[in-house]
Motif scaffolding. Structure first.
Motif, short mmCIF file in Angstrom:
data_model
loop_
_atom_site.label_atom_id
_atom_site.label_comp_id
_atom_site.label_asym_id
_atom_site.label_seq_id
_atom_site.Cartn_x
_atom_site.Cartn_y
_atom_site.Cartn_z
N VAL A 165 28.76 55.58 5.42
CA VAL A 165 28.23 54.03 4.99
C VAL A 165 29.74 53.35 4.87
CG1 VAL A 165 27.19 52.98 2.89
CG2 VAL A 165 26.43 55.24 3.40
N THR A 166 29.44 52.39 5.33
CA THR A 166 30.54 51.31 5.65
C THR A 166 30.28 49.87 5.22
OG1 THR A 166 31.26 52.93 7.66
CG2 THR A 166 32.48 50.80 7.45
N ASP A 167 31.25 49.26 4.74
CA ASP A 167 31.18 47.84 4.51
C ASP A 167 31.57 47.05 5.69
OD1 ASP A 167 30.24 48.22 1.85
OD2 ASP A 167 32.08 47.99 0.97
N MET A 168 30.62 46.28 6.49
CA MET A 168 30.76 45.42 7.55
C MET A 168 30.71 43.97 7.38
SD MET A 168 29.44 47.92 10.60
CE MET A 168 30.04 49.85 10.81
N THR A 169 31.40 43.28 8.08
CA THR A 169 31.16 41.77 8.15
C THR A 169 30.21 41.64 9.09
OG1 THR A 169 32.93 41.37 9.72
CG2 THR A 169 33.60 41.23 7.21
N ALA A 219 21.44 51.67 2.13
CA ALA A 219 22.10 50.74 3.02
C ALA A 219 21.22 49.66 3.44
CB ALA A 219 22.41 51.44 4.22
N ASP A 220 21.79 48.49 3.68
CA ASP A 220 20.86 47.36 3.99
C ASP A 220 20.57 47.43 5.54
OD1 ASP A 220 21.67 45.92 1.71
OD2 ASP A 220 23.58 45.71 2.51
N LYS A 249 30.07 37.45 5.47
CA LYS A 249 29.40 37.99 4.50
C LYS A 249 29.60 39.71 4.80
CE LYS A 249 25.25 38.85 1.75
NZ LYS A 249 23.79 38.40 1.37
N THR A 250 29.80 40.63 3.84
CA THR A 250 29.73 42.03 3.90
C THR A 250 28.54 42.49 3.73
OG1 THR A 250 32.31 42.05 3.50
CG2 THR A 250 30.96 43.94 3.06
N TYR A 251 28.08 43.47 4.41
CA TYR A 251 26.80 44.31 4.57
C TYR A 251 26.96 45.73 4.48
CZ TYR A 251 24.98 39.87 5.94
OH TYR A 251 25.00 38.23 6.24
N LYS A 252 26.13 46.49 3.82
CA LYS A 252 26.35 47.89 3.82
C LYS A 252 25.66 48.29 5.01
CE LYS A 252 25.89 51.46 0.05
NZ LYS A 252 25.43 51.84 -1.41
#
Length: 572
Positions: free
Chosen positions: A453-457, A415-416, A519-522
């Protein structure tokens, strides 16, 4: 104070028996108070002993107090929002003493080596027995967060702690994390294990359908001819801070209007002393004390604040004492009231640190602990890695063990950014110590350990941080929902704790680049409160990370940039 030769030799003998190095023995022996710390003369005729937030720690441990415990608005600079030298000065505690080590983070590593571990139920039991022997009829109050926080409590479905508390002699209890075992398990313990032995009280837990009390709101005891009411106040925000699906049929909340009714009822039935056993958190207790009349003392927990002396709060009915007794079995609060002609004439309060080197282990409790841990010793003692630096959790923004958890989430989950809950429980490890499976469980043992683990803006990430910040730093204590700030890995940001809702978080960056709202972040995280969540257990993620590294170098904390906190005595 001075120490005669006999006292000096007595303390030196205790230190030697504890295996302390010569320098440590000298430091301990040079403190006269340590020889007589537990010689607390009886006062008055109503006696209350109090521990809280032990988080299932049956053995002695190290636990570092925070170097950041910020107060905002009216709480700024007031207990419990004092750290380090500010706390010592406020309460008149000398530096470089056992008490200074117990109540602050100062010189933590060296002081921990000098004074040894704290807590442990066998040592706490010895102290409880001493206090009860000198105080006829004394009640032992358990403020909750007792059944959660260790591997053995999780694996035995809380039974180890239930049995330990019965053996310890707990008389009255109120809950918080206990609810994460589910309402069916809680009721089973209350109706079977505790029946006729421990009163489980909570005036603010009602059924969601008709609003009926789930547990007795209070218990009435007679002590040395004085009627004493102990009212329970469970953590008000349990269904928000923890999964609602675990207690689907129960409602919580502060409910100070109902508290007033319960206080009046207890007084009407002849209570000459009314005490609230609370898991509100100290700021909430202080506000409640100002609003509800007729409470003599609120003995509080939840925020893990070891506060050496009570706060005296004026209200329409007089004055209420507000105390908070720390965490992890480190302290035992002793409150003595002198009741004359139906009224309190005077009081004494002492928050005693539980130093395992100064209190011999109670044999019966020690044998019980060995027995209950035996089936799990192999698993608990698995060596995962060695830490080169101090690992701890407690503090408003981050701790080094939290950082390890965040690093593990990012590394193992790819993850980022990582989010780890702002939990206050979790033991500390000194440099050079092996990180065992037990220590990982001390940080992660929950009944909903799933990693996600979620894609979040970028916009969503800011919203989350703002929401948690408002829960922590809202100027109205009744709108603070507990916990510390979410721990963050990868992401940098600035925070103004005294800012307005939605405007506290700025300068969000990832690897030096500003976070793009669109933008989307992990983002990896754990302990989701939503029903139906699944994923690898957090302890499996952390153990994978530790086994791979074998050595954990001193951790560089990822801390936010603080805005507007200059001169605040809640920060080192």
């Amino acid at each position: 104070m001075s120490m005669d030769r006999r006292e000096f030799l007595q303390v030196l003998a205790v230190a030697a028996a504890a295996g302390l190095p010569i320098a440590s023995r000298d430091a301990l022996a040079a403190t006269p108070a340590s020889a007589k710390m537990y010689e607390l003369p009886r006062f008055g005729n109503v006696h209350l002993l109090h521990f809280t937030d032990c988080h299932a720690q049956l053995l002695p441990i190290h636990f570092r107090e925070p170097s950041v415990n910020l107060g905002v608005a009216d709480s700024r600079g007031q207990p419990p929002h004092l750290v380090g030298e500010h706390l010592l000065k406020r309460f008149g505690i000398a530096a470089r003493t056992p008490e200074a080590h117990a109540f602050t983070y100062l010189d933590f590593v060296e002081a921990a080596k000098t004074y040894g571990k704290v807590g442990g139920f066998a040592h706490l039991s010895t102290l409880v027995k001493r206090m009860k022997a000198s105080r006829p009829g004394a009640l032992l109050l358990d403020g909750g967060d007792t059944w959660q926080g260790s591997g053995t409590s999780l694996w035995t479905n809380a039974q180890d702690m239930v049995d330990a508390c019965k053996l310890l002699g707990v008389d009255v209890m109120t809950p918080h994390w206990e609810m994460t075992y589910g309402q069916k398990r809680v009721q089973e313990i209350v109706e079977k294990d505790f029946k006729g032995k421990i009163d489980f009280v909570a005036q603010n837990i009602k059924t969601t359908d008709f609003g009926d009390p789930v547990f007795a709101p209070y218990t009435m005891k007679e002590m040395n001819g004085v009627k004493v009411a102990v009212i329970g106040q469970a953590f008000p925000y349990t269904p928000i801070a923890n999964p609602r699906y675990m207690v689907p049929d129960w409602s919580f909340g502060i409910q100070d209007d109902n508290m007033q009714k319960v206080v009046d009822e207890a007084r009407g039935k002849g209570a000459q002393v009314v005490v609230v056993l609370s898991h509100n958190g100290m700021d909430v207790d202080l506000k409640m004390a100002s609003r509800v009349r007729g409470i003599d003392a609120i003995m509080g927990g939840h925020t893990h604040d070891g506060v050496p002396a009570p706060s005296l709060v004026k209200n329409a009915g007089g004055t209420t004492l507000v105390t908070n007794a720390g965490s992890n079995g480190k302290f035992l609060g002793v409150l003595d009231f002198d009741v004359k002609n139906g009224k309190i004439a005077d009081f004494r309060y002492k928050l005693l640190p539980v130093f395992s080197n100064l209190l011999p282990a109670d044999k019966e409790m020690d044998a019980f602990i060995k027995k209950v841990r035996a089936p799990y010793e192999g698993k608990l003692n698995e060596k995962l890695a060695v830490t080169e630096g101090l690992l701890y959790r407690r503090g408003n923004f981050n701790g080094t063990f939290d950082q390890v958890i965040c690093d593990a989430l990012m590394q193992v989950k790819g993850a980022d950014i990582a989010f780890s809950p702002g939990f206050r429980w979790g033991t500390s490890l000194l440099p050079g110590q092996a990180i065992l499976m037990e220590h990982v469980m001390d940080q992660t043992a929950v009944t909903y350990p799933f990693t996600t683990v979620t894609d979040m803006t970028g916009e969503m990430i800011k919203t989350i941080l703002e929401d948690v910040a408002d829960n922590l730093f809202n100027p109205d204590p009744y709108l603070q929902q507990g916990g510390d700030m979410v721990r963050v890995g990868g992401l940098q940001y600035a925070i103004d704790p005294a800012g307005k809702m939605g405007g506290r978080i700025t300068e969000m960056r990832l690897k030096g680049q500003p976070i793009d709202p669109a933008k989307t972040y992990k983002v990896a995280g754990w302990a989701p409160v939503a029903e139906g969540a699944k994923g690898e257990a957090i302890w499996d993620v952390v153990t994978t990370y530790l086994r791979d590294r074998k050595t954990i170098a001193p951790v560089r904390l990822n801390l936010p940039k603080l805005v507007g906190t200059e001169g605040n005595p809640g920060i080192a």
